[in-house]
Design an enzyme around this catalytic site. Structure first.
Site, short mmCIF file in Angstrom:
data_model
loop_
_atom_site.label_atom_id
_atom_site.label_comp_id
_atom_site.label_asym_id
_atom_site.label_seq_id
_atom_site.Cartn_x
_atom_site.Cartn_y
_atom_site.Cartn_z
N GLU A 28 0.86 -1.02 0.06
CA GLU A 28 -0.17 -0.09 0.01
C GLU A 28 0.80 1.13 -0.03
O GLU A 28 1.90 1.21 0.50
CB GLU A 28 -0.89 -0.05 1.23
CG GLU A 28 -1.86 1.22 1.53
CD GLU A 28 -2.82 1.05 2.64
OE1 GLU A 28 -3.66 1.93 2.52
OE2 GLU A 28 -2.79 -0.05 3.34
N ASN A 73 -6.65 1.59 2.85
CA ASN A 73 -7.31 2.89 2.87
C ASN A 73 -6.76 3.76 1.93
O ASN A 73 -7.91 4.66 1.64
CB ASN A 73 -7.04 3.36 4.45
CG ASN A 73 -7.93 2.33 5.56
OD1 ASN A 73 -8.48 1.71 5.31
ND2 ASN A 73 -7.17 2.62 6.74
N ASN A 173 -12.23 -0.98 -0.44
CA ASN A 173 -11.66 -1.54 0.53
C ASN A 173 -12.16 -1.09 1.76
O ASN A 173 -12.55 0.14 2.05
CB ASN A 173 -10.09 -0.89 0.65
CG ASN A 173 -9.45 -1.13 2.08
OD1 ASN A 173 -9.01 -2.38 2.06
ND2 ASN A 173 -9.35 -0.22 2.77
N GLU A 174 -12.56 -2.04 2.87
CA GLU A 174 -13.05 -1.81 4.11
C GLU A 174 -14.04 -0.70 4.33
O GLU A 174 -14.30 0.29 4.91
CB GLU A 174 -12.04 -1.34 5.04
CG GLU A 174 -10.98 -2.49 5.44
CD GLU A 174 -9.85 -2.17 6.51
OE1 GLU A 174 -10.05 -1.27 6.78
OE2 GLU A 174 -9.25 -3.14 6.83
N TYR A 245 -6.44 -8.46 12.18
CA TYR A 245 -5.33 -8.20 13.05
C TYR A 245 -5.31 -8.69 14.53
O TYR A 245 -6.38 -8.67 14.93
CB TYR A 245 -4.78 -6.96 13.04
CG TYR A 245 -4.67 -6.54 11.48
CD1 TYR A 245 -3.31 -6.67 10.61
CD2 TYR A 245 -5.49 -5.62 10.78
CE1 TYR A 245 -3.40 -6.29 9.40
CE2 TYR A 245 -5.45 -5.11 9.40
CZ TYR A 245 -4.20 -5.66 8.64
OH TYR A 245 -4.11 -5.07 7.36
N GLU A 293 -6.35 -9.11 4.06
CA GLU A 293 -5.28 -8.65 5.03
C GLU A 293 -5.61 -9.28 6.45
O GLU A 293 -6.42 -9.82 6.86
CB GLU A 293 -6.05 -6.87 5.55
CG GLU A 293 -5.81 -5.85 4.37
CD GLU A 293 -6.09 -4.70 4.65
OE1 GLU A 293 -5.95 -4.32 5.97
OE2 GLU A 293 -6.46 -3.75 3.96
N GLN A 350 1.65 -6.13 5.76
CA GLN A 350 2.09 -6.06 4.24
C GLN A 350 3.42 -6.65 4.05
O GLN A 350 4.05 -7.50 4.76
CB GLN A 350 2.04 -4.40 3.84
CG GLN A 350 0.68 -4.03 4.14
CD GLN A 350 0.52 -2.56 3.59
OE1 GLN A 350 1.42 -1.89 2.83
NE2 GLN A 350 -0.31 -2.02 4.01
#
Length: 503
Positions: A28, A73, A173-174, A245, A293, A350
């Site tokens: 990213e 993001n 994304n999200e 996460y 992710e 990442q």
């Protein structure tokens, strides 16, 4: 611990084939992932395009099959056109997701060049925060259409005669997250994702699409979000995403190593929701999962709060990983392999510097973090058919989980190479775990190697000055007995790879 663990696998009792994209990663435009990570023109080991060759070699060692890009993001406020064309004409932009300045020195075409050098493919994300179907279809046309249209001819004008042929795309994304630029309700997102998917596939029917699932297991709208989104997008997408996460903020290592059980539950719930929508729509297509992710992320939280905004490539999200982090990463990889029938893609978030297995110093060294090793081992040795693991193991109770098996393990059969590989974690923090492997229908075998990642210090980490402080050795105890079974002793708090050659 007096009890031993036993694991039975049979070649006819299979879970599913491993899609190589299960071992994907993520770059990213965040922190030093791009600038100072994969790209640093002033570095003594930079190539003619400015890409760090020392980083490329470490990436190649992981055999990463696919890399998600450019966010994250970041993508929800990104205009992809800013990153193509002559570099000297590109604009610097305020990047609102991470409050930095984006210089746009690296964009789509440069990233695709890097992918070719890294022997990987791209998973491209489109902006469904501030933009929509129009820009997404134009991006597909620029990337994948051969020639004879405005956007494809512009790519050729930019020096790329052949199309990039990007086959995997994320629809935003999200989008359920209030932190996301242009966040949406499930119905709002489902509608725009549906319409975006339609026009993208009208430009290139060969592409596969990932709809945004919940941003994590703890979102208040989970799993209703998945059900609503798939109501709109079922006919147009192949995958739905999962993000998760974990951290050890309470310094409770036994509970920390049990957290992959939450990942198991997350996967099970999303699979159930996908199958519910398939049944409701009388559909024939199974929606698969893209766990695009996942990682440990908590070490850098305090440092990130102190970073001043509006600089270029500040050191954001630079978790320094320790031994216990590598153990949980191993457990998370095992969790995904145990659902290889439905988890077909995944991206460790990442790849470089930003919550990453690879770290660099600007102008200096690059090295492997502790989490590099379980990721590398599964990517290199975990290709083939996942077998049902029948496990008998002593258990323990943790703060958030009960009946936690000390042994977390899975087996992968590579029929082409006549190999079976066992990936195993001993979660016990103080005692070794005797293990008996019953291979049943495989017949005779011999040990190729037993790789062990262990340390007496759960908090031990690798640094630029001590890059090999925590690294695996090949001195594991696995052996084939006279009866044909395999016996091994798994060291306390260890990651193990037992490779068997079928003879």
């Amino acid at each position: 611990m007096t009890k031993k663990a036993k694991m039975i696998v049979d070649k006819d009792f299979t879970i599913g084939e491993v899609d190589s994209r299960l071992y994907g990663s993520f770059i990213e435009h965040l922190g030093r992932a791009v600038y100072g990570g994969i790209y640093e023109p002033e570095h003594p080991q930079a190539d003619e395009q400015g890409f760090r060759t020392d980083v490329l070699e470490l990436v190649k060692g992981l055999q990463v099959p696919i890399v998600r890009y450019p966010g994250g993001n970041f993508v929800s406020g990104y205009n992809w056109e800013d990153g193509v064309g002559p570099i000297e004409q590109r604009k610097k932009r305020l990047e609102l997701a991470w409050r930095t300045v984006e210089p746009n020195l690296v964009g789509l075409n440069e990233f695709m060049d890097w992918c070719r050098k890294a022997n990987t493919e791209a998973m491209m994300a489109v902006n469904l925060g501030t933009r929509g179907p129009d820009q997404a279809r134009e991006l597909v046309e620029y990337s994948n259409h051969k020639s004879g249209s405005y956007w494809s001819d512009l790519r050729i004008q930019h020096g790329y005669k052949d199309p990039h042929n990007i086959k995997t795309w994320c629809l935003g994304n999200e989008m359920d997250g209030p932190w996301q630029i242009g966040s949406k309700t499930a119905a709002e997102y489902g509608r725009i994702a549906c319409e975006t998917a339609k026009v993208m596939k009208w430009v290139d029917p060969s592409i596969e699409l990932v709809a945004c699932g919940s941003s994590g297991l703890g979102m208040a709208t989970f799993p209703e979000w998945e059900a609503t989104v798939l109501e709109h997008t079922y006919d147009h997408v192949e995958y739905i995403s999962l993000h998760q996460y974990y951290g050890n903020r309470d310094n409770d290592s036994a509970n920390f190593l049990a957290q992959s059980m939450g990942m198991d539950k997350f996967i099970h719930t999303v699979v159930s929701t996908c199958d519910y929508i398939q049944a409701k729509k009388r559909g024939k297509k199974k929606i698969h999962l893209s766990f695009d992710e996942w990682n440990v992320w908590y070490h850098s939280n305090d440092a990130d709060r102190k970073i001043e905004p509006w600089s270029i490539a500040p050191p954001q999200l630079e978790d320094i990983y320790n031994h216990e982090d590598a153990l949980l990463v191993g457990c998370m990889l095992i969790s995904m392999l145990k659902r290889a029938d439905r988890v077909k893609m995944a991206c460790m978030a990442q790849l470089v510097n930003v919550i990453a297995p690879i770290m660099t110093v600007n102008g200096g060294a690059a090295w492997k973090q502790t989490i590099y090793y379980p990721y590398m081992h599964t990517s290199v040795f975990g290709r083939g058919t996942v077998l049902v693991p029948l496990i008998q193991s002593p258990k323990y109770d943790a703060k958030d989980y009960t009946d936690v098996s000390y042994l977390e393990a899975v087996a992968v059969h590579n029929e082409e190479k006549s190999e079976v590989t066992i990936f195993a974690v001993n979660r016990h923090l103080e005692e070794a775990l005797p293990l008996e492997l019953d291979l049943r229908s495989f017949g005779a075998s011999r040990i190729i190697e037993h790789i062990v990642l262990e340390s007496d210090d759960l908090k031990a980490a690798n640094t630029a000055d001590a890059p090999d402080n925590v690294k695996p050795h090949h001195g594991g105890s696995a052996a084939v007995t006279d009866s044909g079974q395999v016996q091994a002793t798994l060291s306390k708090a260890s990651w193990n790879v037992i490779r068997l050659k079928l003879v």
